[in-house]
Write an enzyme that holds these catalytic residues in place. Structure first.
Site: not given
Lengths: 374, 296
Positions: B17-20, B98, B212, B251
């Protein structure tokens, strides 16, 4: 967030990991008071975040107050971005060991590493004598067990008389790692003194930036950055690294930014900075441009290919920045992805030719910067 | 055909139900994804784009069979949300956010292994089986990137994936499945763990790996090729070849890998194993042409 040595040692001391007596001074005038407390000989240690302090002349052993003053003046004038000078008792060293804890991403555990040859760069040890590095992995849900640590210490050949205190020290070090959600805790060298004690000769702690919200005692300040632009970018949450070339990069996404960085180097250009305004920062094009303007660049190269980071929103920010800030350098832009048609229209409205091809954009930017360098 | 996800896969959305969550749920359904239920505590009885919402994952799966869960939750809640999905018996999970704290990510990786679940992410756009279904957010309407075909793609990066996939399409190919394993230091599924699925998939002829600097995942892929776990052609493009030692490469991070972790080392390992390595994005297309044309 990397901590300074003096902060690492404070965290060690709080949990009763033995550390040498020491005083942090802010300027050379405080030297006499500090050496009165610590005594001679003592070690002056510049509090900077970069490694290789010894080679850079930022750590000095001194035996008299005159020598202390002389060396302190030299360090204060030489060191950049120094957060004070640590005056520390000189230990009588019998042996130097290495120990660290970090994450093992493959097994999903914490990994403790130890080596009987400390005091030198651990990467050198890994390259030259990897068989002397001993490791244990720790399941975070079970926590660390004494038998594991004891086993590690026996493997590295620690003197029997030190196994008890060594075990406690490494258990405590694990708690430093866990309590503060560190990416890395490292003691190098872990010193065995001539009177048979273990002591943290140095301390390196890096706190996980993603966990800082749970650790408000660590506040990000200018002291943790090499220059104003990096600090200003960090305050905005924009990844930024300064280099010394003349092509400014403003790209979206770490992978794409790295790739553009490679292409500029391949085609013979010189990068002025790495700036990544993708992800949650895609609406910050104007702020990014402000940071770029602090930099003496000949051309700005903008490359994006976003999904959530919408091209049209980024282009709006670029146009706004062009109008309000009037940047003194030409701009080359390959802005693509969600909303790119509108983005290209917006860019044309401020006379930026919207390019589609990344390599073409790189070549054009290098030409505008004055061509290929030696 | 595809891997992990197709249009029949029954998908749950945690944080629907969140925006995204609600925005991309609609897009996922439009694309053909079989979204069967959603979870947001306190919102049971509501629906998003016709998808019923439940308070908890357990309540959802009690009512509606679920095979996979997509997490639209903020990073600080990712660990909990994953544990909730695993406890409810879900074996495929995609985590998009993220910024998952490292110590949480370590525990999540361990939990995923223990549960025998494939957990993808975090810090990813998700996974998409071209022309069929997606879990995550992809601008599938960009035709010069999101074109169905027979190339499997796996990647650590979002925007670089658009760049490279556009080159795959430009060379006349398309993708079978695109798996965004994500850019975090502790990816919950690693490249080498995706490879066997592409190996088995009859509709994948070759794999493009977008990697990467940092970590050891590309080296693990080289090992998988050497050990014949993966035998199809593989083209790799790695970002960060000329990067000075990154700030994230401390390191101890470098030492675990004992000399691994730089892009140059990764390129050598992949080449030695028999993979093709592109120096520039454009070469990904030409390398694919060279191997796949010769197969026909």
């Amino acid at each position: 967030m990397k901590l300074f040595e003096y902060q690492a040692k404070e965290l060690f001391e709080q949990i009763q990991i033995p550390v040498p007596n020491r005083v942090l001074i802010e300027n050379p005038e405080e030297m006499a008071k500090a050496t009165d407390e610590i005594g001679f000989p003592c070690v002056l240690k510049a509090q900077v975040l970069q490694g290789g302090r010894g080679k850079a002349g930022l750590i000095k052993l001194v035996s008299t107050i005159d020598e202390a003053h002389l060396q302190a003046e030299a360090i204060f004038s030489k060191a950049q971005n120094m957060s004070g000078l640590l005056i520390e008792e000189a230990l009588q060293i019998d042996k130097e060991l290495y120990v660290s804890i970090t994450a093992d991403p493959v097994s999903g555990t914490a990994m403790m590493m130890a080596c009987s040859e400390g005091g030198i760069d651990i990467e050198e040890i890994a390259k030259n004598i990897p068989e002397k590095i001993h490791k244990i992995t720790i399941d975070l849900s079970q926590g660390i067990q004494t038998y594991q640590v004891r086993g590690l210490l026996y493997e590295m050949g620690l003197d029997d008389r030190l196994i008890g205190t060594g075990t406690k020290l490494l258990m405590d070090l694990y708690h430093v790692f866990r309590n503060h959600e560190a990416e890395l805790v490292e003691i190098n060298p872990l010193i065995v003194t001539k009177d048979g004690k273990l002591m943290a000769g140095d301390g390196k702690i890096s706190i996980d930036d993603n966990a800082l919200f749970r650790h408000p005692q660590f506040q990000v300040t200018r002291a943790y950055y090499e220059n104003d632009a990096e600090f200003e970018a960090a305050e905005e949450g924009i990844p930024y690294i300064q280099f010394d070339g003349d092509i400014g990069l403003m790209c979206a996404g770490a992978g794409l930014t790295n790739t553009v960085f490679d292409l500029v180097n391949d085609y013979g250009g010189n990068v002025a900075n790495y700036l990544e305004f993708g992800g949650p920062n895609y609406h910050k094009a104007k702020k990014a441009m402000e940071i770029m303007m602090k930099n003496d660049i000949k051309v700005l190269l903008i490359v994006t290919f976003g999904t959530i980071a919408r091209a049209d929103v980024m282009a709006e920010g670029i146009v706004e920045a062009m109008k309000e800030l009037n940047p003194p350098f030409p701009i080359v832009a390959a802005v693509r992805g969600t909303g790119e048609e509108k983005a290209h229209e917006l860019l044309r409205s401020v006379n930026i030719d919207p390019l589609i091809d990344t390599e073409q954009a790189v070549i054009k930017a290098i030409a505008l910067s004055g061509g290929v360098k030696q | 055909m595809s891997i992990i996800l197709d249009q029949s896969t029954r998908v749950l959305v945690q944080g629907i139900t969140g925006k995204e969550g609600s925005f991309w749920t609609k897009h996922m359904i439009d694309y053909g994804t079989n979204v069967v239920a959603g979870v947001t505590p306190g919102r049971e009885g509501q629906n998003v784009a016709g998808v019923p919402v439940f308070h908890t994952v357990k309540r959802a799966v009690r009512n509606i069979p679920v095979e996979a869960s997509l997490l639209f939750v903020p990073p600080r809640f990712a660990k909990e949300a994953l544990f909730e999905a695993l406890e409810a018996g879900i074996k495929k999970v995609v985590i998009l956010c993220d910024g998952i704290p490292l110590h949480d990510a370590i525990q999540m990786r361990k939990a995923a292994i223990s549960a025998g679940a494939m957990v993808i992410g975090g810090n990813t756009s998700g996974i998409i089986s071209m022309g069929q279904a997606m879990m995550g957010f992809f601008p599938y309407w960009l035709e010069r990137v999101y074109k169905p075909g027979r190339i499997g793609i796996m990647t650590r990066s979002g925007s670089l994936t658009n760049e490279i996939t556009a080159e795959v399409v430009r060379a006349g190919f398309g993708a079978s499945s695109l798996i965004g394993i994500g850019g975090d230091p502790v990816p919950l599924t690693r490249f080498a763990e995706v490879l066997p699925l592409f190996e088995e998939d009859p509709n994948t002829d070759a794999v493009v790996l977008i990697g990467e600097l940092g970590g050891t995942m590309e080296e693990e892929v080289a090992e998988a090729i050497e050990n014949k776990i993966f035998t199809k052609p593989l083209v790799a493009f790695l970002g960060g070849r000329t990067a000075p030692k990154g700030k994230k490469m401390g390191h101890a991070g470098a030492i675990i890998t004992a000399g691994k972790g730089t892009v140059k080392d990764k390129m050598i390992a992949l080449k030695n194993a028999g993979a093709l390595v592109a120096e520039r994005p454009r070469q990904v297309g030409t390398l694919l042409e060279s191997i796949l044309a010769s197969k026909i």
